[in-house]
Motif scaffolding. Structure first.
Motif, PDB file in Angstrom:
ATOM      1  N   LEU A  91      19.864   9.338   5.697  1.00 22.76           N
ATOM      2  CA  LEU A  91      19.370  10.058   5.117  1.00 22.76           C
ATOM      3  C   LEU A  91      19.535  11.414   6.041  1.00 22.76           C
ATOM      4  N   ALA A  92      20.322  11.503   7.478  1.00 25.79           N
ATOM      5  CA  ALA A  92      20.159  12.483   8.397  1.00 25.79           C
ATOM      6  C   ALA A  92      21.007  13.365   7.618  1.00 25.79           C
ATOM      7  N   SER A  93      20.409  14.562   8.177  1.00 28.91           N
ATOM      8  CA  SER A  93      20.943  16.201   7.616  1.00 28.91           C
ATOM      9  C   SER A  93      22.412  16.632   8.356  1.00 28.91           C
ATOM     10  N   ASN A 112      12.309   6.979   3.290  1.00 30.73           N
ATOM     11  CA  ASN A 112      12.514   7.016   2.745  1.00 30.73           C
ATOM     12  C   ASN A 112      11.577   7.620   1.903  1.00 30.73           C
ATOM     13  N   GLN A 113      10.202   6.939   2.265  1.00 29.32           N
ATOM     14  CA  GLN A 113       9.174   7.962   1.402  1.00 29.32           C
ATOM     15  C   GLN A 113       8.333   8.610   1.971  1.00 29.32           C
ATOM     16  N   LYS A 155       6.960  14.384   9.066  1.00 30.74           N
ATOM     17  CA  LYS A 155       6.637  14.843  10.253  1.00 30.74           C
ATOM     18  C   LYS A 155       7.069  13.186  10.904  1.00 30.74           C
ATOM     19  N   GLY A 156       6.634  11.817   9.834  1.00 28.30           N
ATOM     20  CA  GLY A 156       7.080  10.735  10.469  1.00 28.30           C
ATOM     21  C   GLY A 156       8.801  10.605  10.609  1.00 28.30           C
ATOM     22  N   PHE A 157       9.751  11.242   9.277  1.00 28.90           N
ATOM     23  CA  PHE A 157      11.200  11.459   9.697  1.00 28.90           C
ATOM     24  C   PHE A 157      11.645  11.944  10.994  1.00 28.90           C
ATOM     25  N   GLU A 158      11.024  12.678  11.576  1.00 30.06           N
ATOM     26  CA  GLU A 158      11.153  14.073  12.517  1.00 30.06           C
ATOM     27  C   GLU A 158      11.139  13.170  14.063  1.00 30.06           C
ATOM     28  N   CYS A 178       0.765  -1.008  -0.371  1.00 30.97           N
ATOM     29  CA  CYS A 178      -0.160  -0.053   0.115  1.00 30.97           C
ATOM     30  C   CYS A 178       0.723   1.131   0.185  1.00 30.97           C
ATOM     31  N   LEU A 179       2.055   1.176   0.571  1.00 30.50           N
ATOM     32  CA  LEU A 179       2.536   2.457   0.927  1.00 30.50           C
ATOM     33  C   LEU A 179       3.512   2.854  -0.784  1.00 30.50           C
TER      34      LEU A 179
END
Length: 440
Positions: A361-363, A324-325, A329-332, A286-287
Motif C-alpha cells: 500500500l506504499a506510495s 489497511n483501515q 497518522k498510524g500509517f505514517e 472492535c477495529l
C-alpha cells in the motif's frame, strides 16, 4: 439317488426299460404337478404383488401418530430369503418384519451397532434428560423436536428444563439445547434464558456452554440481551482472556447495539490485550466492527505500540489492520520505522508480514526511499542479505513487484554483480521469481 430311482420305478413300472424318451417326459410332468400343488403362486410376479403383512396389526408405519410417542417407527431390517434352487431371481423378494424404534427416515442412517445401543437404552426406560447425554440418542431427540408436533415438543422440553445448566455444558446434550433454541417459540426461549441466567459466567467459560450462550444471543429479544450483558459486565476482562469466553464477547460485539463499553475496556488494558492470543481477537473485532469515530481513543493508544507489536506473534495482526483501515497518522508512523529498520524488520517472521503489507500500500515516494536504502554501498550488501534470508526474500519479491522499470533495472544490475555461489536456497527462490517476471 438310488432310492429316488427305485420310487420312480414303482410309479411308472416298465416304462424305464422300454422307452427312455417317454420316461423323461413323464418325470417332468410329475415334477411340474408337484410344484403347483406345493405353492398357489404361479410366478414370481404374482409373489411380488402380494402386500407384506405385519405380524402385529397394532403397530403402524412411520411416522407414529401417537402423540405420547415422540420417536419415529420404521420397518426393521429385512431378512433376505435363501436363493431358491430352481431360480436365481427368488432372492430379490424379501419379507418384512415387525417395526422397531429407529432414529431417522433414511434407511442405513445408523449402523446396526448404534441401533442396538439405542434399543437397549429404550428398554432401560432412561429419562429424556439422560438420553440427551448419549451420542446417538441425542440425535434422535433433536430430530424428534424438529419434526414433532406441539405436544411432543412440550414433552421433551418439560423433561429437560430442570437440567438445562447441566445439559448445556455436556458435549452431546448441548446440541439438543441449541436445536431447541432454534426451533422453539419465544416463550420457551425466555424460560431457557431464565434458567441459564444465574449461571451465565460459568456457562461463558465452558467449552460447550459458551456455544449455547452464543446461540441464545442470536434468538433472544433485545431487552434480554441487555440483561445478559449487564450480568457479565464486571467479568468482561476475564472473559476476553478466556479461551471460550472471548467467543461470547465477539458475539456480543456483533449483535449488541450498546457494546461500546468493550472499547473502553480494551483501551484501558491495551498493552496486555493486543499481545494476548485471545485478547488480540477482541481488539481486532472492535477495529473491524465499530466505526472510526468511536475508535479514536483506541487508535491513539495503539499508534505508539505499533513498532513493538510488529514483532509480536499476535500483535502483528493489529498492525496489519492499522495499515489497511487505520488512520493516516498510524500509517505514517508504521512506514517511518519500517524504512528506518528495513533490514531488521524484513528478517523477522512476524514483522516481515507487516513490511509486505506496508509495501503493498506504499506510495511511489516511499518505494523510492526504500530503494535508495537498499542500494547503499555497505558490506555485506543489504540487498544480498535480504535476498538470501528465509523471510526477507518474500519482502524483496513484493518490493520488486512495486518498483517501476528504472528501479527494477537498478536491482538487476546489483544482482548481476554477485556470483552464483553467493546465493543460497532462498536467494535462488528470488532468482526464479525474477525469471518468471521476465518470461512474460
Amino acid at each position: 439317488m438310488q432310492e429316488t430311482q427305485q420310487s420312480e420305478k414303482d410309479m411308472i413300472g416298465s416304462l424305464l426299460d422300454e422307452n427312455e424318451s417317454e420316461c423323461s417326459e413323464f418325470r417332468s410332468s410329475i415334477t411340474k404337478s408337484q410344484q403347483h400343488s406345493q405353492s398357489p403362486i404361479k410366478s414370481f410376479k404374482d409373489f411380488k404383488e402380494i402386500p407384506p403383512v405385519l405380524e402385529d396389526g397394532s403397530q403402524q408405519e412411520f411416522p407414529s401418530n401417537d402423540p405420547n410417542n415422540f420417536y419415529f417407527t420404521v420397518q426393521s431390517a429385512f431378512i433376505q430369503q435363501k436363493q431358491h434352487s430352481m431360480s436365481h431371481e427368488f432372492n430379490q423378494y424379501i419379507i418384512s418384519q415387525p417395526p422397531i424404534y429407529y432414529p431417522c427416515y433414511q434407511d442405513g442412517f445408523f449402523s446396526q451397532k448404534r441401533t442396538k445401543k439405542l434399543q437397549s437404552s429404550t428398554d432401560q426406560e432412561l429419562s429424556i434428560s439422560q438420553q440427551c447425554q448419549d451420542q446417538y440418542a441425542s440425535l434422535i431427540i433433536q430430530q424428534s423436536f424438529i419434526q414433532g408436533n406441539d405436544f411432543q415438543r412440550d414433552k421433551i422440553f418439560k423433561s429437560i428444563i430442570d437440567d438445562l445448566p447441566l445439559l448445556s455444558k455436556h458435549k452431546f446434550a448441548n446440541y439438543v439445547i441449541q436445536k431447541i433454541i432454534e426451533n422453539c417459540n419465544q416463550n420457551i426461549r425466555t424460560l431457557i434464558f431464565e434458567q441459564l441466567h444465574p449461571y451465565i459466567i460459568e456457562m461463558c467459560q465452558d467449552k460447550f456452554g459458551c456455544r449455547v450462550i452464543q446461540k441464545l444471543l442470536d434468538f433472544i429479544q433485545n431487552h434480554q440481551k441487555i440483561k445478559l450483558i449487564q450480568s457479565i459486565k464486571n467479568q468482561v476482562l476475564n472473559l476476553i482472556f478466556d479461551q471460550c469466553g472471548n467467543h461470547v464477547i465477539q458475539k456480543i460485539i456483533d449483535l449488541a447495539s450498546d457494546a461500546e463499553f468493550i472499547i473502553d475496556i480494551v483501551t484501558n488494558n491495551i498493552d496486555h490485550i493486543v499481545s494476548h492470543p485471545y485478547g488480540c481477537r477482541i481488539a481486532q473485532k472492535c477495529l473491524e466492527t465499530f466505526p472510526n469515530f468511536k475508535l479514536q481513543f483506541l487508535y491513539i493508544s495503539l499508534i505508539p505500540l505499533c513498532e513493538k507489536l510488529s514483532f509480536c506473534q499476535y500483535g502483528n495482526y493489529i498492525v496489519q489492520h492499522m495499515i489497511n483501515q487505520g488512520p493516516s497518522k498510524g500509517f505514517e508512523v508504521i512506514g517511518k520505522y519500517i524504512k528506518a529498520r528495513i533490514l531488521e524488520v524484513s528478517q523477522d517472521k512476524y514483522a516481515s508480514i507487516v513490511a509486505q503489507k506496508y509495501i503493498t500500500l506504499a506510495s511511489d515516494d516511499d518505494i523510492a526511499n526504500i530503494c535508495k536504502i537498499l542500494m547503499n554501498d555497505c558490506f555485506p550488501p543489504m540487498l544480498l542479505i535480504l535476498i538470501n534470508n528465509q523471510f526477507g526474500n518474500y519482502v524483496m519479491q513484493n518490493f520488486y513487484s512495486k518498483c517501476n522499470d528504472k528501479q527494477k533495472e537498478q536491482i538487476q544490475i546489483q544482482i548481476h554483480k554477485y556470483e552464483d555461489h553467493q546465493f543460497n536456497q532462498y536467494g535462488r527462490h528470488f532468482l526464479q521469481f525474477l525469471a518468471k517476471c521476465h518470461a512474460f
